[in-house]
Design an enzyme around this catalytic site. Structure first.
Site, PDB file in Angstrom:
ATOM      1  CB  SER A 185      -0.959   0.020   1.197  1.00 37.71           C
ATOM      2  OG  SER A 185      -0.251   0.082   2.419  1.00 37.71           O
ATOM      3  CE  LYS A 227      -2.894   2.086   5.104  1.00 42.08           C
ATOM      4  NZ  LYS A 227      -2.301   1.595   3.841  1.00 42.08           N
TER       5      LYS A 227
END
Length: 341
Positions: free
Chosen positions: A235, A280
């Protein structure tokens, strides 16, 4: 027994009970907000340029649930519980899982280097060794055929040159379509025809349920070093590519801002979705990030960008969210960005 001894005994019993409850593992992983980590100390291009701002990768905290952490997660809005069978195969050990995450990071790292150096018009060469299976999803067609480290050669007579090529081809199909896959296992060439099935968590998508990685050797000039041994998964691809590109160019792409983001990246610059986008955003907001790049998924209804926007609104964040489908989208935005005051 006097009152003091009873109190001490109760205290010791409480400690022992808490230790037992913390030790017993449940069939879940818990996903929590992690941190925003600046990439400049991690990535170094020889004689690379410095910036006033920063590019950061965003992480999540991810661990096996105990009884205690499971109960605590019930009271935390952004703690997400994920069943073990959505993360690991029944016969996959913790070490195997961690190894798979490291392999995915290495593949993502290579793609980030390739796209950044090509964009900066610097020297980069690749030696391609093939597309390999890293994981098969339970109850999907691929789990009945493939094993870890199988090498995919062709799909419907199309010779494979990257994992992204295979994934893009499969994503153009629908549930019920059949694909003919040629692969190699321990030097033996094999073949299988299988029917695509919808994913349990995303029924609008169909596939065979395998994760892939490219194996290749990448050499560049000027040299670049990446200290990513403590980072797993793919990611961070987008943000690594931006940091490398920023160091390769004399201009300051950050314009003095604290910038973060997430998303996988292919060597062609396509940005892919990731898990844990809500966590996040929470981590980036706590770290004081001003701009956040989120995978747009070409406007998909439940895209990472739309999930990020919803989370930012819920936590009343002032982060500027930027939807991106390609590496060039992020670069174009940064080039047009005015300098921080």
């Amino acid at each position: 027994m006097n009152k003091k001894k009873k109190t001490l005994q109760a205290f010791l019993i409480g400690i022992i009970l808490a230790m037992i409850l913390s030790y017993i593992k449940l069939p879940f992983y818990i996903l929590k907000p992690g941190s925003a980590t600046p990439l400049e100390p991690i990535i170094k291009v020889d004689k690379g340029s410095a910036s006033k701002g920063s590019f950061s990768l965003t992480t999540v905290s991810f661990g096996r649930a105990s009884i205690v952490s499971y109960l605590l997660a019930k009271f935390n809005s952004y703690d997400e519980m994920i069943p073990v069978d959505r993360v690991k195969q029944p016969d996959e050990s913790d070490n195997d899982y961690l190894e798979r995450q490291v392999q995915m990071m290495k593949s993502s790292q290579d793609s980030a280097v390739v796209i950044a150096y090509k964009k900066a018009e610097k020297k980069v060469t690749e030696t391609f060794d093939g597309v390999y299976v890293t994981f098969t999803e339970k109850n999907m067609p691929g789990s009945k055929v493939f094993k870890k480290d199988d090498k995919l050669v062709k799909v419907n007579e199309i010779k494979l040159t990257s994992a992204e090529q295979f994934q893009n081809y499969i994503s153009s199909k629908k549930a019920g379509d059949r694909v003919n896959i040629t692969y190699e296992r321990e030097g033996e060439k094999l073949n299988s025809i299988m029917k695509l099935s919808p994913f349990k968590e995303e029924p609008e998508r169909a596939g065979i349920g395998i994760s892939l990685m490219n194996k290749r050797k990448v050499t560049v000039s000027p040299n670049v070093s990446l200290n990513t041994e403590n980072i797993g998964g793919p990611s961070a691809g987008l943000m690594m590519s931006l940091e490398i590109y920023d160091q390769l160019k004399p201009e300051d792409l950050t314009k003095g801002y604290k910038i973060a983001g997430t998303g996988t990246i292919s060597e062609t610059g396509e940005i892919g979705p990731i898990g844990g986008i809500a966590q996040k955003i929470v981590a980036a907001d706590k770290a004081g990030v001003k701009i956040f790049f989120a995978p747009n998924e070409h406007g998909k209804k439940e895209s990472n960008y739309k999930q990020a926007k919803l989370t930012a609104e819920k936590i009343h964040s002032s982060i500027k969210l930027v939807p991106v489908d390609k590496f060039d989208d992020a670069v174009f935005y940064l080039e047009k960005l005015k300098n921080a005051s």
